[in-house]
Design a protein around this motif. Structure first.
Motif, PDB file in Angstrom:
ATOM      1  N   ARG A  76      40.049   1.213 -43.280  1.00  0.00           N
ATOM      2  CA  ARG A  76      41.340   0.683 -42.828  1.00  0.00           C
ATOM      3  C   ARG A  76      42.497   1.490 -43.419  1.00  0.00           C
ATOM      4  NH1 ARG A  76      38.677  -4.439 -43.393  1.00  0.00           N
ATOM      5  NH2 ARG A  76      39.533  -4.719 -45.500  1.00  0.00           N
ATOM      6  N   ALA A  77      42.350   1.896 -44.670  1.00  0.00           N
ATOM      7  CA  ALA A  77      43.407   2.683 -45.309  1.00  0.00           C
ATOM      8  C   ALA A  77      43.595   4.025 -44.609  1.00  0.00           C
ATOM      9  CB  ALA A  77      43.081   2.902 -46.787  1.00  0.00           C
ATOM     10  N   ARG A  82      46.456   7.698 -40.682  1.00  0.00           N
ATOM     11  CA  ARG A  82      46.491   8.414 -39.408  1.00  0.00           C
ATOM     12  C   ARG A  82      47.604   7.880 -38.506  1.00  0.00           C
ATOM     13  NH1 ARG A  82      40.677   8.560 -40.145  1.00  0.00           N
ATOM     14  NH2 ARG A  82      40.479   6.519 -39.140  1.00  0.00           N
ATOM     15  N   ASP A  83      47.793   6.548 -38.513  1.00  0.00           N
ATOM     16  CA  ASP A  83      48.860   5.963 -37.704  1.00  0.00           C
ATOM     17  C   ASP A  83      50.227   6.438 -38.188  1.00  0.00           C
ATOM     18  OD1 ASP A  83      47.033   4.626 -36.176  1.00  0.00           O
ATOM     19  OD2 ASP A  83      47.284   2.695 -37.187  1.00  0.00           O
ATOM     20  N   ALA A  84      50.392   6.509 -39.502  1.00  0.00           N
ATOM     21  CA  ALA A  84      51.664   6.961 -40.062  1.00  0.00           C
ATOM     22  C   ALA A  84      51.935   8.415 -39.686  1.00  0.00           C
ATOM     23  CB  ALA A  84      51.659   6.792 -41.577  1.00  0.00           C
ATOM     24  N   GLU A  85      50.904   9.253 -39.768  1.00  0.00           N
ATOM     25  CA  GLU A  85      51.065  10.654 -39.398  1.00  0.00           C
ATOM     26  C   GLU A  85      51.383  10.793 -37.922  1.00  0.00           C
ATOM     27  OE1 GLU A  85      47.413  12.386 -40.625  1.00  0.00           O
ATOM     28  OE2 GLU A  85      48.027  12.596 -42.741  1.00  0.00           O
ATOM     29  N   ALA A  86      50.725   9.963 -37.086  1.00  0.00           N
ATOM     30  CA  ALA A  86      50.967  10.004 -35.646  1.00  0.00           C
ATOM     31  C   ALA A  86      52.403   9.608 -35.329  1.00  0.00           C
ATOM     32  CB  ALA A  86      49.998   9.072 -34.920  1.00  0.00           C
ATOM     33  N   ALA A  87      52.936   8.626 -36.070  1.00  0.00           N
ATOM     34  CA  ALA A  87      54.309   8.191 -35.836  1.00  0.00           C
ATOM     35  C   ALA A  87      55.300   9.307 -36.141  1.00  0.00           C
ATOM     36  CB  ALA A  87      54.617   6.959 -36.685  1.00  0.00           C
ATOM     37  N   VAL A  88      55.047  10.034 -37.240  1.00  0.00           N
ATOM     38  CA  VAL A  88      55.937  11.132 -37.606  1.00  0.00           C
ATOM     39  C   VAL A  88      55.860  12.252 -36.575  1.00  0.00           C
ATOM     40  CG1 VAL A  88      56.385  12.929 -39.316  1.00  0.00           C
ATOM     41  CG2 VAL A  88      55.853  10.596 -40.055  1.00  0.00           C
ATOM     42  N   VAL A 275      61.109  -4.081 -23.983  1.00  0.00           N
ATOM     43  CA  VAL A 275      59.818  -4.700 -24.261  1.00  0.00           C
ATOM     44  C   VAL A 275      58.716  -3.707 -23.919  1.00  0.00           C
ATOM     45  CG1 VAL A 275      58.356  -6.714 -23.828  1.00  0.00           C
ATOM     46  CG2 VAL A 275      60.841  -6.920 -23.608  1.00  0.00           C
ATOM     47  N   PHE A 276      57.748  -3.565 -24.824  1.00  0.00           N
ATOM     48  CA  PHE A 276      56.657  -2.635 -24.558  1.00  0.00           C
ATOM     49  C   PHE A 276      55.360  -3.158 -25.146  1.00  0.00           C
ATOM     50  CE2 PHE A 276      58.765  -1.601 -28.405  1.00  0.00           C
ATOM     51  CZ  PHE A 276      60.011  -1.086 -28.072  1.00  0.00           C
ATOM     52  N   PRO A 277      54.220  -2.672 -24.640  1.00  0.00           N
ATOM     53  CA  PRO A 277      52.925  -3.069 -25.210  1.00  0.00           C
ATOM     54  C   PRO A 277      52.824  -2.598 -26.653  1.00  0.00           C
ATOM     55  CG  PRO A 277      52.638  -1.964 -23.080  1.00  0.00           C
ATOM     56  CD  PRO A 277      54.061  -1.743 -23.508  1.00  0.00           C
ATOM     57  N   PRO A 278      51.949  -3.194 -27.455  1.00  0.00           N
ATOM     58  CA  PRO A 278      51.782  -2.766 -28.851  1.00  0.00           C
ATOM     59  C   PRO A 278      51.516  -1.268 -28.948  1.00  0.00           C
ATOM     60  CG  PRO A 278      50.602  -4.812 -28.479  1.00  0.00           C
ATOM     61  CD  PRO A 278      51.092  -4.345 -27.124  1.00  0.00           C
ATOM     62  N   GLY A 279      52.264  -0.589 -29.807  1.00  0.00           N
ATOM     63  CA  GLY A 279      52.113   0.855 -29.981  1.00  0.00           C
ATOM     64  C   GLY A 279      52.917   1.689 -29.015  1.00  0.00           C
TER      65      GLY A 279
END
Length: 317
Positions: A76-77, A82-88, A275-279
């Motif tokens: 999970r960590a 990976r999610d944080a890197e993808a956001a950047v 309004v948008f779907p999650p992500g």
């Protein structure tokens, strides 16, 4: 301290990779690294934690009880990293592809000339498919990247960002009012010709505030028009009273072809949300469009709409 944190993250990555690949050799191939390096990192991790995480034999590899618990948390960590890197990375990426947007005719009239035109002129690698509908469908099922809706939101699974307040009102031409008189109360509308833009299967009624209380007046419209701009033109031509966004009525108000009616009883404008779907907000084509929407509401006509408390929203349900 920074070195220790980075080393701990490499140990975690190595451990997760070995478990997911079910072996050091397979993990080394998947990561394009060396088996010995992975083995050393997992060994360092076990020494730092003070417990064995893996039971190794020449033919098999299995997790200890502590290793299984550590793997669940470590996975999970890493996913969060990976999610944080993808956001950047998404924040730096250029919008591209097709942006599917759904909104009502009222809001489309508010933003078409400004936000949509600006977005398309700045980003040549993206195109917009704009669905104008009063029906609020399922964004995921219907394949929309974004909805711009006014009023209360029902689906808590969706992600919403407040943009501002949309203002509008009730309008008629001076010629019509001189011929039929000016309504003094919502009840007077029963003796007037009204022009309605249908909202799906919703009943034809208009909202007002009288003596501090909200009330709705049922209509028997003389003219029903599915196109908002055409409905406003009909009112300017003297065919009756219309409910419309301030931005759509503005050109006719400026020329005195329309004037507000029952302004003191018009309810406050409704909040408008992206309004948008999650992500979905992380995708560059969506994020940039929503940022433009926010900027528009924060300045210019958006600021004027928020101040027009005497000519409030037409989006009441």
């Amino acid at each position: 301290m920074a070195y220790q944190s980075e080393h701990a993250l490499e140990e975690l990555r190595a451990f997760v990779a070995v478990v997911e690949a079910q072996g050091f050799s397979a993990a080394a191939r998947a990561m394009h690294g060396r088996k010995a390096t992975l083995s050393k990192r997992v060994q360092d991790l076990e020494e730092r934690l003070g417990v064995p995480l893996l039971v190794r034999t020449t033919r098999s590899l299995r997790l200890t009880e502590e290793g299984r618990a550590y793997f669940e948390h470590a996975s999970r960590a890493l996913s969060s990293v990976r999610d944080a890197e993808a956001a950047v990375l998404a924040a730096k990426a250029e919008p591209r592809g097709v942006l599917h947007v759904t909104t009502s005719a009222s809001i489309a009239a508010l933003v078409l000339d400004n936000v949509v035109a600006t977005y398309l002129s700045r980003h040549s690698a993206v195109r917009i498919e704009l669905d104008v509908s009063e029906r609020r469908g399922d964004l995921v099922r219907d394949g929309f990247d974004l909805a711009v809706w006014a009023g209360a939101l029902d689906d808590s699974s969706l992600v919403a960002r407040r943009l501002g307040v949309a203002a509008g009102g009730y309008y008629a031409s001076p010629e019509y009012l001189s011929r039929r008189s000016t309504p003094r109360s919502p009840e007077d509308l029963g003796a007037h010709d009204t022009i309605a833009v249908p909202k799906g299967d919703a009943p034809a009624d208009w909202a007002f505030v009288a003596a501090g209380k909200r009330k709705r007046v049922s209509l028997r419209p003389r003219l029903v028009v599915t196109d908002l701009a055409l409905a406003v033109r009909a009112a300017a031509a003297g065919l009756g009273i219309v409910r419309a966004p301030r931005s759509v009525a503005e050109p006719y108000l400026a020329k005195r072809q329309l004037v507000p009616v029952l302004a003191e009883m018009t309810p406050p404008g409704l909040e408008v949300f992206a309004v948008f779907p999650p992500g979905g907000a992380l995708v560059p084509k969506t994020r940039v469009f929503v940022d433009l929407l926010q900027q528009w509401f924060d300045r210019g006509r958006g600021a004027a709409a928020r101040q027009a408390t005497n000519s409030s929203s037409t989006f009441s349900r």
